[in-house]
Design an enzyme around this catalytic site. Structure first.
Site, PDB file in Angstrom:
ATOM      1  N   CYS A 167       0.022   3.875   2.602  1.00 24.15           N
ATOM      2  CA  CYS A 167       0.469   3.428   3.926  1.00 24.15           C
ATOM      3  C   CYS A 167       1.934   3.804   4.143  1.00 24.15           C
ATOM      4  CB  CYS A 167       0.316   1.913   4.066  1.00 24.15           C
ATOM      5  SG  CYS A 167      -1.379   1.317   3.938  1.00 24.15           S
TER       6      CYS A 167
ATOM      7  N   CYS B 249       0.843  -1.209   0.000  1.00 29.45           N
ATOM      8  CA  CYS B 249       0.000   0.000   0.000  1.00 29.45           C
ATOM      9  C   CYS B 249       0.878   1.259   0.000  1.00 29.45           C
ATOM     10  CB  CYS B 249      -0.918  -0.038   1.224  1.00 29.45           C
ATOM     11  SG  CYS B 249      -1.794   1.489   1.559  1.00 29.45           S
TER      12      CYS B 249
END
Length: 271
Positions: A33, A30
């Site tokens: 993230c 991600c």
């Protein structure tokens, strides 16, 4: 954090009863993230001692993600006393993240606030005031302390009560209490300066109702104010209605007087 293998119940739930725990649900694939990680770490460094930061890889711990309803990542949840106190999904700029945390985190002065509340309940208001001022000197944005100090000042110095409430905006969880106190502070100021009110048949009854509020005789005050709404609803720019609403907010939705008189106010407004 312990060197033993990660245990969510121990490292997050149990720990959160001692210090808030900020959990970052993320995954290695991600990109948002990865972008959020240094932001979280920078803010955690500045607010060291206020919370612990824990990262949970949703690939390695999908059962935890399911348990807490993580549907998109990054998902950041603040655990306090074993439960999620607040959360957001996605990324935030560093300043916005710090602002969010400052609002979401319990104040380190919560115990002092409870001490002030106990003093007020015991009738030792003069002792509570300096405690509240000390809290606000250390944490000016701690709205619950500002609201409590305004309540303390309401009877003795309405103008100072209004000044104390100035920083509390509409996004604060104390906004309704602050608005009620602003209304009451203005009304109590009228008792000291009745010349600010227009001369009218309603003036005497209006001031008498305000006096009853000041004496915390809320039931007769409400009855008198609702009668004024029926007979002179526009006096002081709808002051009687505003005073009723302020009392309801001060007492809370569950209070017997709020439940009993809110309907009467509605009836008086729509006859």
């Amino acid at each position: 954090m312990s060197d033993s293998p990660f245990d969510f119940d121990r490292d997050v739930i149990e720990t959160s009863f001692t210090i808030p725990v900020l959990v970052d649900f993320w995954a290695p694939w991600c990109a948002p993230c990865r972008a959020l990680t240094p932001v979280l770490e920078a803010v955690a460094g500045r607010l060291a001692g206020r919370f612990e930061l824990v990262k949970v890889n949703t690939e390695e711990h999908p059962e935890i993600a399911r348990r807490y309803g993580v549907r998109g990542i990054p998902n950041v949840k603040l655990f306090v006393d074993g439960t999620v106190a607040d959360e957001f999904t996605g990324t935030l700029p560093e300043s916005a993240l710090e602002d969010w945390l400052q609002r979401a985190l319990p104040s380190p002065y919560q115990a002092r606030l409870e001490q002030a509340e106990a003093l007020i309940s015991a009738g030792r208001v003069a002792e509570a005031e300096p405690v509240l001022r000390q809290i606000l000197a250390a944490e000016p944005a701690y709205d619950p302390a500002a609201v409590l100090l305004a309540r303390v000042l309401l009877d003795t110095d309405p103008d100072q009560a209004l000044e104390t409430l100035k920083p509390i905006g509409p996004d604060s969880d104390q906004s309704e209490a602050a608005e009620a106190l602003r209304t009451l502070a203005r009304l109590f100021g009228l008792l000291e300066h009745p010349e600010r009110l227009a001369e009218a048949p309603a003036k005497s009854a209006y001031l008498d109702a305000i006096r009853k509020i000041r004496e915390e005789r809320y039931e007769p005050a409400l009855a008198q104010l609702i009668e004024l709404v029926r007979k002179a609803r526009d006096y002081d720019e709808g002051g009687a209605r505003k005073a009723c609403v302020a009392i309801f907010r001060l007492l809370g939705n569950g209070h017997e007087l709020t439940r009993r008189y809110r309907g009467q106010l509605s009836n008086a407004l729509y006859v």
